[in-house]
Design a protein around this motif. Structure first.
Motif, mmCIF file in Angstrom:
data_model
loop_
_atom_site.group_PDB
_atom_site.id
_atom_site.type_symbol
_atom_site.label_atom_id
_atom_site.label_comp_id
_atom_site.label_asym_id
_atom_site.label_seq_id
_atom_site.Cartn_x
_atom_site.Cartn_y
_atom_site.Cartn_z
ATOM 1 N N LYS A 1 -11.516 -7.846 42.228
ATOM 2 C CA LYS A 1 -12.323 -7.444 43.381
ATOM 3 C C LYS A 1 -13.664 -8.163 43.326
ATOM 4 O O LYS A 1 -14.163 -8.463 42.242
ATOM 5 C CB LYS A 1 -12.553 -5.930 43.368
ATOM 6 C CG LYS A 1 -11.288 -5.143 43.673
ATOM 7 C CD LYS A 1 -11.560 -3.661 43.672
ATOM 8 C CE LYS A 1 -10.295 -2.901 44.033
ATOM 9 N NZ LYS A 1 -10.428 -1.462 43.900
ATOM 10 N N ASP A 2 -14.232 -8.429 44.487
ATOM 11 C CA ASP A 2 -15.547 -9.068 44.522
ATOM 12 C C ASP A 2 -16.649 -8.004 44.431
ATOM 13 O O ASP A 2 -16.367 -6.817 44.231
ATOM 14 C CB ASP A 2 -15.699 -9.949 45.763
ATOM 15 C CG ASP A 2 -15.572 -9.144 47.049
ATOM 16 O OD1 ASP A 2 -15.738 -7.900 46.988
ATOM 17 O OD2 ASP A 2 -15.311 -9.742 48.103
ATOM 18 N N GLU A 3 -17.892 -8.450 44.583
ATOM 19 C CA GLU A 3 -19.022 -7.519 44.417
ATOM 20 C C GLU A 3 -19.016 -6.403 45.462
ATOM 21 O O GLU A 3 -19.582 -5.332 45.241
ATOM 22 C CB GLU A 3 -20.364 -8.281 44.419
ATOM 23 C CG GLU A 3 -20.681 -9.071 45.662
ATOM 24 C CD GLU A 3 -19.992 -10.440 45.689
ATOM 25 O OE1 GLU A 3 -20.222 -11.158 46.663
ATOM 26 O OE2 GLU A 3 -19.238 -10.782 44.749
ATOM 27 N N LYS A 4 -18.331 -6.634 46.597
ATOM 28 C CA LYS A 4 -18.239 -5.591 47.623
ATOM 29 C C LYS A 4 -16.979 -4.738 47.447
ATOM 30 O O LYS A 4 -16.577 -4.010 48.347
ATOM 31 C CB LYS A 4 -18.241 -6.217 49.011
ATOM 32 C CG LYS A 4 -19.554 -6.852 49.394
ATOM 33 C CD LYS A 4 -19.438 -7.502 50.761
ATOM 34 C CE LYS A 4 -20.722 -8.256 51.096
ATOM 35 N NZ LYS A 4 -20.530 -9.139 52.239
ATOM 36 N N GLN A 5 -16.355 -4.888 46.294
ATOM 37 C CA GLN A 5 -15.131 -4.143 45.968
ATOM 38 C C GLN A 5 -13.961 -4.477 46.897
ATOM 39 O O GLN A 5 -13.057 -3.668 47.114
ATOM 40 C CB GLN A 5 -15.389 -2.622 45.991
ATOM 41 C CG GLN A 5 -16.297 -2.138 44.874
ATOM 42 C CD GLN A 5 -15.776 -2.523 43.491
ATOM 43 O OE1 GLN A 5 -14.699 -2.114 43.084
ATOM 44 N NE2 GLN A 5 -16.556 -3.336 42.765
ATOM 45 N N CYS A 6 -14.027 -5.680 47.480
ATOM 46 C CA CYS A 6 -12.887 -6.138 48.289
ATOM 47 C C CYS A 6 -11.964 -6.968 47.392
ATOM 48 O O CYS A 6 -12.441 -7.743 46.559
ATOM 49 C CB CYS A 6 -13.364 -7.010 49.446
ATOM 50 S SG CYS A 6 -14.351 -6.082 50.619
ATOM 51 N N ARG B 1 -9.917 -9.837 46.032
ATOM 52 C CA ARG B 1 -9.967 -11.287 46.214
ATOM 53 C C ARG B 1 -8.569 -11.862 46.040
ATOM 54 O O ARG B 1 -8.068 -12.010 44.931
ATOM 55 C CB ARG B 1 -10.921 -11.906 45.190
ATOM 56 C CG ARG B 1 -12.332 -12.011 45.718
ATOM 57 C CD ARG B 1 -13.317 -12.544 44.712
ATOM 58 N NE ARG B 1 -12.757 -13.433 43.716
ATOM 59 C CZ ARG B 1 -13.074 -13.389 42.421
ATOM 60 N NH1 ARG B 1 -13.909 -12.493 41.988
ATOM 61 N NH2 ARG B 1 -12.557 -14.238 41.571
#
Lengths: 394, 207
Positions: free
Chosen positions: A54-59, A61
């Motif tokens: 997950k990226d920093e926005k918790q999405c 990847r």
């Protein structure tokens, strides 16, 4: 259910891939030695079902590209799998689709002699699927394979439909795709109401893992037929690749003509054929109109049954989604159909195509030639495919 | 004391394998790969310990449901199963195992929950004892003979079979002299290295 190891399971079997472009390559090995060398090279590149970061926005990847592989019986024999193991496979896999075409309903103009040239010569050994975010990754994969000793005897590009320049979630008949993604026991996924099977009493439960993966109990409490040693089969599955011809132009013309006679008009008639409105709203939940709020809500968009609509007044008995998954329509809390749930893990892709309205009526190449590529995974070919095919042919 | 049969110790260890959902390759797969590539027979790390009759490492994914009327049960973890039959007692064996195969022991058990590492032998022994199950069955060929006695017996069996094969049809003084010479060589032969002689191998070579 013991702990399911996602890194030992191919990604396409475990996850709902949703990539815009794909290329399916069909390979042959020149000999067993080079086949095994190719396989060794491939192993580290196969996309497994493990977590995507997950990226920093918790999405999540998503990877730029995925690679998955499957073998035919001839392919396993060509790699030198011992006869004792080969004999352990179920007869449907050993024989293949060509030998079983009559059982599968591949007759008349669908008979094997009309299949593409790829299927007329020496048997295919391997299917290698690349799903990607960008077209270039497909070409890169193909170039790498060509450099590593496997002979590419066929390839097929596929893509999401592009409408008004944007990639769409719609398949070629114009319906939103991607709702059917069953839950299986042991998978790390929040159970979505309406997926899986009807739980005794109320609610929904995941299907038995053995409906998808070899080495686990299925809905009947049995272990699917699989070869020995166990490690050859465990966490594997059988992949069925079907290329279907969609009579898109005929379908549109028919709907236009009949829609004039139908009280709800063309759009409602389309919905009655499929069981969902073109935007994906299930007829069972909203029989009169599309409802975007339902479509967006994963807790509602597949959460319905047919028990109170046995005569099909909301969703017809012959609607596509009702035939592929009758849920509780046959009684017994759905237990008669739990073993035939749809197992397509990847979005339907077709020939790359651009058009400018959601039914592609403006498609300048509109014709009966839009193809769907359906890689589907299932543990019991005998249970699923003859039944589905006989339903289709009725 | 079911773990001992005469002088032979039967060790059964079940260590839970770690579960790491974020790992690119799961610990159980890493462990399976390492075990697959581990040398066997004469080059096995266990062959460095001269007291070992047999040792086996297995990854156990789950327990098998054998059908009704048995109750279907599953394990919460995959387990590393370590079985060994050796001469003597547990603690001296574990210390020898650590001395002889510290690298391999570390590489294998690092995938298991709670493994304290190999630096402190006492902690290692304590961990292994925590994972120990009582042994009630032994490797079928293990009797109450020590490893050197067993190796010598296997050597004798192999050599006698080879002698008989070589002297088929021979009679009289020549045969007697040959057997006398053979007996002398056999008595003087060194005990074979562990795992270098396996049952009923007619090598005819005295080590």
């Amino acid at each position: 259910m013991s702990y399911l190891d996602p890194t030992d399971i191919q990604g396409f079997a475990l996850r709902g891939y949703n990539f815009p472009v794909a290329r399916f390559l069909f390979l042959r090995f020149p000999d067993a030695k080079r086949g095994r060398e190719f396989l060794s090279w491939t192993l580290g590149k196969i996309t497994h079902g493990g977590h995507w970061p997950k990226d920093e926005k918790q999405c999540i990847r998503k990877p730029a590209v995925t690679h998955n592989i499957a073998f035919t019986y001839a392919g396993l024999a060509a790699l030198g799998v011992p006869p004792a193991s080969l004999q352990g496979f179920p007869v449907e896999f050993i024989q293949g689709m060509r030998a079983r075409h009559k059982i599968l309903g591949d007759i008349g103009k669908n008979a094997p002699e009309h299949w593409e040239p790829l299927w007329q010569g020496q048997p295919v050994h391997t299917w290698l699927a690349t799903y990607a975010q960008e077209q270039q990754a497909l070409a890169d994969t193909q170039a790498a394979i060509e450099a590593h000793g496997a002979e590419i005897i066929g390839s097929q590009d596929a893509a999401k439909l592009v409408i008004d320049g944007a990639r769409s979630e719609k398949e070629h008949f114009g319906f939103t795709d991607g709702f059917g993604n069953p839950d299986y026991l042991g998978m790390e996924r929040h159970t979505q109401p309406g997926q899986g099977k009807i739980a005794p009493g109320n609610g929904w439960a995941p299907l038995a893992t053995g409906e998808l993966l070899l080495g686990y109990a299925d809905e009947a409490g049995e272990w699917p037929v699989a070869p020995l040693p166990h490690l050859l089969a465990n966490n594997g599955t059988f992949l069925v690749y079907r290329k279907l011809h969609q009579n898109v132009a005929s379908f549109r013309a028919y709907m236009k003509e009949r829609g004039r006679l139908y009280p709800g008009g063309e759009e409602k008639l389309l919905a009655k054929f499929v069981g969902r409105w073109p935007d994906g709203t299930p007829l069972e939940l909203s029989p009169e109109r599309e409802d975007p709020a339902i479509v967006k809500d994963d807790n509602r968009n597949v959460d319905f049954t047919y028990g109170k609509d046995l005569e099909g007044t909301r969703c017809p008995l012959s609607a596509h989604i009702r035939r592929t998954n009758p849920r509780d329509a046959f009684g017994f809390e759905g237990r008669l159909v739990n073993r035939r749930a749809s197992v397509s893990r990847v979005r339907i892709l077709g020939v790359p195509l651009n058009c400018s309205d959601r039914f592609c009526r403006s498609d300048p190449t509109s014709r009966d030639r839009q193809n769907l590529y359906l890689p589907q995974a299932h543990c019991r070919l005998r249970v699923r495919y003859p039944v589905r095919s006989s339903q289709r042919c009725k | 004391m079911a773990n001992k049969n005469g002088n032979i110790y039967g060790l059964t260890i079940l260590s839970p394998i770690k579960q790491d959902a974020a790992a690119p390759v799961s610990p159980s797969l890493e462990l399976r790969k390492y075990l697959h590539e581990l040398c066997a027979h004469e080059r096995s790390p266990f062959a460095r310990i001269r007291d070992v009759h047999m040792a086996r490492l297995v990854v156990m994914d789950d327990v098998v449901f054998e059908g009704s009327p048995s109750h279907e049960e599953h394990l919460r973890y995959k387990y590393l199963v370590f079985e060994a039959n050796f001469d003597g007692d547990l603690e001296p064996f574990l210390r020898k195992m650590l001395d002889a195969a510290r690298e391999e022991v570390g590489q294998i058990w690092r995938h298991c929950e709670g493994f304290p590492g190999t630096a402190d032998p006492d902690k290692f022994i304590e961990y292994m004892k925590k994972c120990q199950l009582e042994t009630t069955f032994y490797f079928v060929d293990v009797n109450d003979k020590t490893v050197p006695q067993t190796l010598k017996a296997l050597q004798t069996q192999s050599a006698v079979a080879a002698f008989i094969q070589k002297h088929q049809g021979a009679t009289g003084g020549g045969l007697r002299e040959a057997f006398r010479q053979f007996s002398k060589e056999l008595a003087a032969a060194k005990t074979p290295h562990p795992a270098s002689v396996r049952g009923r191998e007619f090598t005819g070579q005295l080590v």
